[in-house]
Structure formats: C-alpha cells, structure tokens
Scaffold this active site. Structure first.
Site, PDB file in Angstrom:
ATOM      1  NE  ARG A  16     -58.057 138.610  -8.785  1.00 51.48           N
ATOM      2  CZ  ARG A  16     -57.630 136.544  -9.331  1.00 51.48           C
ATOM      3  NH1 ARG A  16     -56.101 136.914  -9.270  1.00 51.48           N
ATOM      4  NH2 ARG A  16     -57.555 136.659 -10.634  1.00 51.48           N
ATOM      5  CG  ASP A 142     -67.124 136.566 -17.509  1.00 53.18           C
ATOM      6  OD1 ASP A 142     -67.425 136.027 -18.070  1.00 53.18           O
ATOM      7  OD2 ASP A 142     -67.136 135.851 -16.247  1.00 53.18           O
ATOM      8  CE1 TYR A 155     -69.080 136.504 -11.959  1.00 51.96           C
ATOM      9  CE2 TYR A 155     -68.851 134.533 -13.705  1.00 51.96           C
ATOM     10  CZ  TYR A 155     -68.403 135.992 -13.611  1.00 51.96           C
ATOM     11  OH  TYR A 155     -67.811 136.437 -14.090  1.00 51.96           O
TER      12      TYR A 155
END
Length: 249
Positions: A16, A142, A155
């Site tokens: 990925r 993120d 996370y």
C-alpha cells in the site's frame, strides 16, 4: 536534502502506501531499507521492483510491537546499508477497537506499533543523524485522529500523540535534523469495512486521492525544502474539515 546516495528506512514498506513511498524514494536516488513484519513476499516484490529500475534496496523483517526488535532493526539497517539519513515512520495498526471490548492488552499493542516504535527509531536514528549534522524524519499521522473516533480510540490517541512527538522531536533535534508529519486522508480503498460512499461524503473534494498525493508531500518535506521542521502537511482532500461542517456531511 538531495536524496541521491542517501539511506532511507521506510517502515511498513511492503504494501500500500509504504510501498509507494519506498519506490519513489528509490527513484529519487535513495538506498531504501524496506521494512516488513509478515509480508515477506510483498517486501521481496518491492525490492525487486526497485532493483529492476536500477535502484538499491534491501528488505528487513521486524515486529515493531517488540522494542528489542525495533532496536535490532535500526542496527541491522545501518550495518547493512550504512548510516540512515532518512526515516519514514509509516507502519501502523488500524483496526476497530470498540469500547465495550477494549482492554489494556489491545491498547498496549496499538501504542507499541503506532507510537513507541516511531519514538524508538526516531530517538536512536535521530541522535545519530544529529551527531553527523544532518537528517530528516517524516511521521505518517492522521488528520482525523483528534478527536479520536470512539471505535478507534487507541489508534486515534496514538496518532495524535505521534503528532505531538513530531513537534517535540523537531525542537529537540534541531537544527540539524528536521522532523515533520504527513496525515494521509482517503487515498486507498477502506480496509476497515467502511463504505467508500460514506468516506467520500465526508471529503470536501469528493474523491479518493492516490498514494502519489501522499508521496509528493513526503518528497517535498524530504528534498523540496530545508527550511521546514515541526510542521504538518495535511493531504486529505479537506476531510479534516468534517469535524466542523454542518451542511454536507
């Protein structure tokens, strides 16, 4: 920084986004350490692809959840390929962790890979970079991790903390080592069972990006400017705006 002849370690580089980063760093002239955990076949394919284009790469296995293995990874890469000039902390654990079943073991597992491993690699390799007078570190964070989603609490916390670690290391390792972060948005098909339509509804640009969009940001931070540190370049199609939107999401 001119990447030609530099050694770069990319964690989670077998598949990925990590693969795309590793291959583009090699195309830019870097010697690439392709880290993987279980994906040995995929890692070998990345190495083969880089070598087929005239680049230099080696694969290195390590369980980033094991602090001793992280230390061995750093040592093995430098023994095999020479001093590491570039570190890209890409690997992470991303899976639903509903509050009803979340326990300390799961919490620790996520933190070990997503936060502790990047910290250990950045401290170990970053100190060596500082002593040599140059180096760059890019952490993949993120944009939607703060506030964390309820079903992805460890996370989100780990990625938010990685952002704070980025800023702290940028100050601690200055002026010779530059530390930055890139929070990827939706650039690949969801792997957690999320509906793609639901993702797109929360993305102002209305489309999924491509790994090349993230790689371009990483390459800019590595070789496009030597006057950037401690900053975050968000590449998410505007999705981080969803937390404050009212009409379209």
């Amino acid at each position: 920084m001119n990447l030609t002849g530099r050694t770069a370690l990319v964690t989670g580089a077998a598949r990925r986004l990590g693969r795309a980063i590793a291959e583009d760093l090699a195309d830019a002239g870097a010697t690439v350490a392709v880290h993987f955990h279980h994906s040995s076949t995929d890692a070998a394919a990345v190495v083969d692809a880089i070598r087929s284009r005239g680049g230099t790469a080696e694969a290195f296995a390590a369980d980033l959840g094991d602090a001793a293995a992280v230390a061995r990874l750093a040592a093995d890469v430098e023994t095999t390929l020479g001093p590491v000039d570039v570190l890209v902390n890409n690997a992470s654990v991303f899976a639903p962790t509903p509050l009803a079943t979340l326990d300390l073991a799961t919490w620790n597992d996520v933190m070990a890979v997503n936060l502790h491993a990047p910290y250990l690699l950045a401290i170990t390799l970053g100190r060596a970079m500082r002593d040599r007078g140059a180096g760059k570190i890019v952490n993949l964070t993120d944009a939607t991790a703060d506030p964390p989603a309820p079903d992805y609490l460890p996370y989100g916390v780990s990625k938010a903390a990685l952002g704070a670690l980025t800023r702290g290391l940028a100050r601690a390792l200055a002026p010779h080592v530059h530390v930055k972060a890139v929070p990827p948005g939706p650039v690949l098909e969801p792997i957690d069972g999320s509906s793609l339509d639901a993702v797109l509804r929360r993305t102002p640009l209305g489309r999924v990006g491509a790994p090349a969009d993230i790689v371009a940001a990483v390459l800019f931070l590595l070789e496009g400017s030597d006057f950037v540190t401690g900053t975050t370049v968000v590449v998410d199609g505007g999705r981080a705006l969803a937390s404050s939107c009212t009409a379209w999401c």
